[in-house]
Design an enzyme around this catalytic site. Sequence first.
Site, PDB file in Angstrom:
ATOM      1  N   GLU A 142       0.833  -1.208   0.000  1.00 38.08           N
ATOM      2  CA  GLU A 142       0.000   0.000   0.000  1.00 38.08           C
ATOM      3  C   GLU A 142       0.866   1.256   0.000  1.00 38.08           C
ATOM      4  O   GLU A 142       0.498   2.263  -0.620  1.00 38.08           O
ATOM      5  CB  GLU A 142      -0.968   0.026   1.182  1.00 38.08           C
ATOM      6  CG  GLU A 142      -1.892   1.218   1.091  1.00 38.08           C
ATOM      7  CD  GLU A 142      -3.140   1.125   1.949  1.00 38.08           C
ATOM      8  OE1 GLU A 142      -3.816   2.160   2.085  1.00 38.08           O
ATOM      9  OE2 GLU A 142      -3.450   0.039   2.464  1.00 38.08           O
ATOM     10  N   THR A 143       2.000   1.202   0.657  1.00 39.28           N
ATOM     11  CA  THR A 143       2.916   2.348   0.642  1.00 39.28           C
ATOM     12  C   THR A 143       3.383   2.640  -0.783  1.00 39.28           C
ATOM     13  O   THR A 143       3.351   3.790  -1.229  1.00 39.28           O
ATOM     14  CB  THR A 143       4.124   2.085   1.566  1.00 39.28           C
ATOM     15  OG1 THR A 143       3.659   1.942   2.911  1.00 39.28           O
ATOM     16  CG2 THR A 143       5.146   3.202   1.482  1.00 39.28           C
TER      17      THR A 143
END
Length: 152
Positions: A64-65
């Site tokens: 997700e980063t």
Amino acid sequence: MGIWHDEVGIEELNEKNLGCLNETLGIEITEVTPTSLKGRMPVDARTIQPAGVLHGGASVAFAETLASWAGYLAVDRSRFHVVGQEINANHIRPVAPGNWVYGEATAANIGRRAHVWEVRLTNEAGKLVCISRCTLAVLEVPSAYATADQRG
């Protein structure tokens, strides 16, 4: 520049990683290509599960980063902010401590109101560790990504 709105240096991205989960997990952005964003995360006490291998949750946070940073780079940040809306992940193989896991986010779709990013995580031998798809909502407000001192 490829799919990116404009150029942002890797140093700037990594500076904004400080003072939040990204720093806690040791996530680093390593390369911006014309069509993808790459990074790495250590497999150590911060990112393993009790069984002694890479924690699936750490893989998801890493994915997700990367997707979020990719979305950040793909929009006009003076007008838009991206936020995670949905993420899934398939965990393929374990990674032992003392190694790195590498990730690459590529766009499946860059829309006006939503992005879909595919993130592939691999081990040091290049073998697939996890594959993830992350949907980002594109909000019509200036980006809130900031350095730790700007957040504080």
